[in-house]
Design a protein around this motif. Structure first.
Motif, PDB file in Angstrom:
ATOM      1  N   THR A  12       8.071  -3.105   7.613  1.00  0.00           N
ATOM      2  CA  THR A  12       8.880  -2.027   7.066  1.00  0.00           C
ATOM      3  C   THR A  12       7.986  -1.032   6.354  1.00  0.00           C
ATOM      4  O   THR A  12       7.170  -1.407   5.509  1.00  0.00           O
ATOM      5  CB  THR A  12       9.934  -2.575   6.083  1.00  0.00           C
ATOM      6  N   VAL A  13       8.130   0.243   6.730  1.00  0.00           N
ATOM      7  CA  VAL A  13       7.426   1.339   6.072  1.00  0.00           C
ATOM      8  C   VAL A  13       8.483   2.365   5.673  1.00  0.00           C
ATOM      9  O   VAL A  13       9.292   2.794   6.502  1.00  0.00           O
ATOM     10  CB  VAL A  13       6.352   1.981   6.979  1.00  0.00           C
ATOM     11  N   THR A  14       8.480   2.726   4.406  1.00  0.00           N
ATOM     12  CA  THR A  14       9.368   3.764   3.888  1.00  0.00           C
ATOM     13  C   THR A  14       8.575   5.056   3.797  1.00  0.00           C
ATOM     14  O   THR A  14       7.462   5.064   3.273  1.00  0.00           O
ATOM     15  CB  THR A  14       9.921   3.372   2.508  1.00  0.00           C
ATOM     16  N   PRO A  55       5.823  -9.044   3.271  1.00  0.00           N
ATOM     17  CA  PRO A  55       4.451  -9.340   3.679  1.00  0.00           C
ATOM     18  C   PRO A  55       4.049  -8.535   4.910  1.00  0.00           C
ATOM     19  O   PRO A  55       4.895  -8.124   5.698  1.00  0.00           O
ATOM     20  CB  PRO A  55       4.513 -10.831   4.001  1.00  0.00           C
ATOM     21  N   VAL A  56       2.744  -8.348   5.074  1.00  0.00           N
ATOM     22  CA  VAL A  56       2.226  -7.695   6.270  1.00  0.00           C
ATOM     23  C   VAL A  56       2.305  -8.698   7.413  1.00  0.00           C
ATOM     24  O   VAL A  56       1.816  -9.817   7.300  1.00  0.00           O
ATOM     25  CB  VAL A  56       0.775  -7.219   6.045  1.00  0.00           C
ATOM     26  N   GLN A  57       2.962  -8.290   8.497  1.00  0.00           N
ATOM     27  CA  GLN A  57       3.149  -9.154   9.659  1.00  0.00           C
ATOM     28  C   GLN A  57       2.426  -8.563  10.860  1.00  0.00           C
ATOM     29  O   GLN A  57       2.263  -7.349  10.958  1.00  0.00           O
ATOM     30  CB  GLN A  57       4.627  -9.282   9.977  1.00  0.00           C
ATOM     31  N   GLN A  58       2.018  -9.418  11.772  1.00  0.00           N
ATOM     32  CA  GLN A  58       1.342  -8.954  12.979  1.00  0.00           C
ATOM     33  C   GLN A  58       2.355  -8.280  13.898  1.00  0.00           C
ATOM     34  O   GLN A  58       3.482  -8.738  14.047  1.00  0.00           O
ATOM     35  CB  GLN A  58       0.677 -10.116  13.691  1.00  0.00           C
ATOM     36  N   GLY A  59       1.943  -7.171  14.501  1.00  0.00           N
ATOM     37  CA  GLY A  59       2.791  -6.473  15.464  1.00  0.00           C
ATOM     38  C   GLY A  59       3.739  -5.491  14.807  1.00  0.00           C
ATOM     39  O   GLY A  59       3.687  -5.247  13.597  1.00  0.00           O
ATOM     40  N   TYR A  81       0.835  -1.199   0.000  1.00  0.00           N
ATOM     41  CA  TYR A  81       0.000   0.000   0.000  1.00  0.00           C
ATOM     42  C   TYR A  81       0.871   1.252   0.000  1.00  0.00           C
ATOM     43  O   TYR A  81       1.924   1.288   0.632  1.00  0.00           O
ATOM     44  CB  TYR A  81      -0.912   0.012   1.228  1.00  0.00           C
ATOM     45  N   ARG A  82       0.390   2.281  -0.691  1.00  0.00           N
ATOM     46  CA  ARG A  82       1.051   3.583  -0.706  1.00  0.00           C
ATOM     47  C   ARG A  82       0.043   4.640  -0.283  1.00  0.00           C
ATOM     48  O   ARG A  82      -1.014   4.786  -0.897  1.00  0.00           O
ATOM     49  CB  ARG A  82       1.597   3.913  -2.086  1.00  0.00           C
ATOM     50  N   LYS A  94      10.144  -1.300  12.249  1.00  0.00           N
ATOM     51  CA  LYS A  94       9.484  -1.499  13.546  1.00  0.00           C
ATOM     52  C   LYS A  94       8.111  -0.846  13.576  1.00  0.00           C
ATOM     53  O   LYS A  94       7.732  -0.201  14.553  1.00  0.00           O
ATOM     54  CB  LYS A  94      10.369  -0.937  14.645  1.00  0.00           C
ATOM     55  N   ASN A  95       7.342  -1.017  12.511  1.00  0.00           N
ATOM     56  CA  ASN A  95       6.032  -0.384  12.378  1.00  0.00           C
ATOM     57  C   ASN A  95       4.918  -1.419  12.381  1.00  0.00           C
ATOM     58  O   ASN A  95       5.134  -2.583  12.072  1.00  0.00           O
ATOM     59  CB  ASN A  95       5.968   0.410  11.076  1.00  0.00           C
ATOM     60  N   VAL A  96       3.732  -0.946  12.705  1.00  0.00           N
ATOM     61  CA  VAL A  96       2.533  -1.783  12.625  1.00  0.00           C
ATOM     62  C   VAL A  96       1.816  -1.452  11.325  1.00  0.00           C
ATOM     63  O   VAL A  96       1.590  -0.286  11.017  1.00  0.00           O
ATOM     64  CB  VAL A  96       1.601  -1.527  13.832  1.00  0.00           C
ATOM     65  N   VAL A  97       1.483  -2.473  10.570  1.00  0.00           N
ATOM     66  CA  VAL A  97       0.638  -2.340   9.384  1.00  0.00           C
ATOM     67  C   VAL A  97      -0.524  -3.286   9.613  1.00  0.00           C
ATOM     68  O   VAL A  97      -0.331  -4.493   9.754  1.00  0.00           O
ATOM     69  CB  VAL A  97       1.396  -2.697   8.085  1.00  0.00           C
TER      70      VAL A  97
END
Length: 152
Positions: A124-126, A116-120, A96-97, A142-145
């Protein structure tokens, strides 16, 4: 006094029956939406500052909010904490952007997750800052998605 209390009680009871006994047609026919939340932060060497974000978007939906984002971002060293709004696109499955900015233009940023989107807080978010100046790119893992909705 007893007749007044009885009358008040009966009015409340009747109101409760009418309100609770009415069928909820709208709730039964609601459509589910895909919602995406980015939450976290990092450190931008270009801005020489920690930054953070919490942004919610309506990714895939049939309602009027489809594609809309709202949230908040901060850039600590610039003393900026702003409401941001914007749009979201799905570049590929689970990618997603978000393109967001504050009303006054003091924060303008594009945030993109890496699948992949991981729990917790393991995503990685740029973040690409167009504002504040001089802008720049930063990435943190270290981000939540959080992605919810019909596809998930």
């Amino acid at each position: 006094m007893s007749k007044t209390l009885t009358a008040v009680f009966l009015c409340f009871a009747l109101a409760a029956v009418v309100l609770c006994g009415t069928p909820r047609v709208a709730a039964q026919s609601s459509q589910h939406s895909e919602q995406v939340v980015f939450s976290g932060g990092g450190f931008s060497a270009d801005l020489n500052s920690p930054y953070g974000f919490w942004i919610w978007c309506e990714a895939d939906s049939t309602n009027p909010y489809q594609g809309a984002c709202n949230g908040a971002m901060y850039v600590y060293a610039r003393a900026l904490t702003k409401h941001v709004s914007g749009t979201i696109i799905e570049l590929a499955p689970s990618t997603y952007r978000m393109m967001v900015g504050s009303d006054d233009g003091s924060i303008i940023a594009t945030l993109t997750n890496t699948p992949p989107v991981q729990q917790g807080p393991h995503n990685t978010v740029t973040v690409d800052f167009a504002a504040p100046a001089p802008g720049g790119t930063s990435s943190s893992d270290k981000n939540v998605v959080n992605v919810t909705g019909p596809a998930n």
